[in-house]
Design an enzyme around this catalytic site. Structure first.
Site, PDB file in Angstrom:
ATOM      1  N   GLY B 207       0.908  -1.246   0.031  1.00 54.63           N
ATOM      2  CA  GLY B 207      -0.014  -0.261  -0.068  1.00 54.63           C
ATOM      3  C   GLY B 207       0.679   1.445   0.069  1.00 54.63           C
ATOM      4  CD  GLU B 208       0.718   4.731   4.674  1.00 56.80           C
ATOM      5  OE1 GLU B 208       0.997   5.992   4.459  1.00 56.80           O
ATOM      6  OE2 GLU B 208       0.156   4.265   5.710  1.00 56.80           O
ATOM      7  N   GLY B 210       4.725   1.216  -0.587  1.00 50.83           N
ATOM      8  CA  GLY B 210       5.225   0.496  -1.614  1.00 50.83           C
ATOM      9  C   GLY B 210       5.064  -0.941  -2.030  1.00 50.83           C
ATOM     10  CG  ASP B 238      -7.714  -4.780  -8.659  1.00 49.71           C
ATOM     11  OD1 ASP B 238      -7.247  -5.908  -8.436  1.00 49.71           O
ATOM     12  OD2 ASP B 238      -8.886  -4.581  -7.835  1.00 49.71           O
TER      13      ASP B 238
END
Lengths: 309, 309
Positions: B207-208, B210, B238
């Site tokens: 996610g945030e 990487g 996705d």
């Protein structure tokens, strides 16, 4: 050779992780910073305080790394600062079991004459008034002042912290602390707010998720090296700060571009620190190992994308 | 032009974040993958299913992006798959409020004749048996099979998932799911275990924080772009998968070296996806914006360290 002045705790730690526990061992922010910075060609000194219960062996360990320890006051019949912590299973969080300030409670830092004109000042995590006390003793403007702090001082000495921040070039801080200090959840916005408090450069440490360097519109990111085993995270942030400030002191170049390299050097050294308990890994670390892992950092992050498709 | 076959949901989503909420809007893994992959020179098709309640406008949106939609079955008097979710304040976690499988419950995927010899197969998050059903219809061995999945299938179809993993080159999965699938907390160890299950390449999405690419001893890391505002994380994973597989399909080169670039392209496209609700940002995204941000990714991660000190 450029001079690096390190201010911070030299301490006894007792650590428990899922992998084992230690008795009182060598610890403290200045210790980790000093050991890490000793991998660069700099003349460095530590300003700190210990009690006369502090092991001569540990002082020798620092001297043998060419760290000037004349600024480490030894208080007669005093007891050394002690911290004890228990890490949880994911090693990302910990409980402080015990904190005994001891000689730190009345610490009045004295900067050695020879280091009052240091090129880089690395202010490790301490009461902001002690950090200010060190800056007030300098006889010439340093190339760079780096400050590390933590949420504890935001809770109990926020005004003093804001005063010292005005005199600082680089703040190193973790993500939760950046959010607390700025009141912003987004780290981009947090860095913007912190810029207005003084520091032109903001380094946000995200532990196993790497570190971000902000300088107004410019951003740089360095990952933490993915490791099979993390044994003990104690001192990783200070080791990062030591690599960061040690490299910049050696180079004497404090541009954003060179600070990127400093971030990589700091991340690289921190990746070793967590491999054993306390300072153990940093004590045995060789130049060849450091350079080999720098190469791994390059492999981990560098790509050569073509913009034309 | 190389062919990319995309399998996954085309759906209605209703999303609530701290910044607002939507009625039923266009969603689904294959939708996000397709929109993202349409930024590359590939001939792509989606295999999916919707009900006849599905808006023609949304189908046109996909066709207009040169995505072959002949493999999207429209079930008469059927209702389209519906998902509704509520994101918490930090946008890192969410509650599923409603899931209506509808036509997805009896989905029997049919690969269009012209795509049975696709170069790259992107199996979006779906029941592993559907993913296997698609692989069984291929008439030639693809250059690369990429599979995305989630914890839901580990909980309720683990054996089927293990079967399809044996036939897959790349698994994309998030960090918690990698830990669940492997039983290892360390992501390095988790990737090692997952390698033994089939995939030679393991992409762990954080996610945030990487994404990591593992290929045995080789590792690559790409950060997420630090953003001032994240509006809606729906579809980011996705979109990443679409950029990753779309770039590789275009290049026809599935080396580790080229996969690094694919990870950067995927991360780059995902950074746009989260800036608006649903597919909104991806619908308006222009090539110039994509290229400008790729340049930002370079600035964010590239350094030029000298090993000699």
């Amino acid at each position: 050779m450029n001079k690096l002045l390190i201010v911070g705790t030299v301490a006894y730690d007792a650590i428990e992780t899922p992998f084992g526990k230690t008795d009182k061992i060598l610890g403290g922010a200045a210790t980790y910073i000093g050991l890490s910075a000793s991998h660069f060609n700099v003349k460095s000194a530590i300003v700190s305080v210990v009690g006369d219960d502090f092991s001569q062996e540990y002082l020798d360990l620092l001297s043998n790394r060419n760290i000037d320890i004349s600024g480490i006051e030894i208080v007669k019949e005093g007891k050394t600062f002690f911290w004890s912590g228990l890490y949880h299973n994911d090693l990302n969080s910990r409980d402080t079991l015990d904190t005994q300030l001891n000689v730190l409670a009345d610490f009045n830092p004295i900067v050695p004459e020879d280091f009052k004109d240091s090129d880089v000042i690395m202010l490790g995590n301490l009461h902001p008034n002690i950090q200010i006390g060190v800056l007030d003793q300098l006889t010439s403007k340093p190339k760079l002042v780096v400050l590390d702090t933590m949420n504890f001082w935001m809770d109990c000495a926020l005004e003093e912290l804001k005063q010292v921040l005005k005199r600082v070039d680089v703040l190193t801080i973790n993500d939760e602390e950046a959010r607390q200090l700025s009141g912003e959840y987004s780290l981009v916005k947090a860095a913007e707010i912190i810029h207005t408090m003084g520091p032109k450069f903001v380094v946000i440490k995200k532990g196993e998720h790497g570190a971000l360097l902000f300088n107004n519109e410019q951003v740089f990111f360095a990952p933490a090296l993915p490791l099979k085993e993390v044994f003990d995270p104690t001192g990783a942030g200070d080791t990062f700060a030591g690599g960061f400030s040690g490299y910049l002191a050696q180079q004497g170049n404090v541009s954003f571009h060179n600070m990127k390299n400093a971030i990589i050097h700091g991340s690289n050294l921190a990746s070793f620190c967590v491999e054993k308990f306390g300072t153990q890994r940093m004590e045995s670390l060789e130049k060849e190992e450091v350079n080999a892992r720098l190469q791994q950092f390059k492999m981990l992050t560098q790509f050569d994308i073509e913009l034309a498709q």
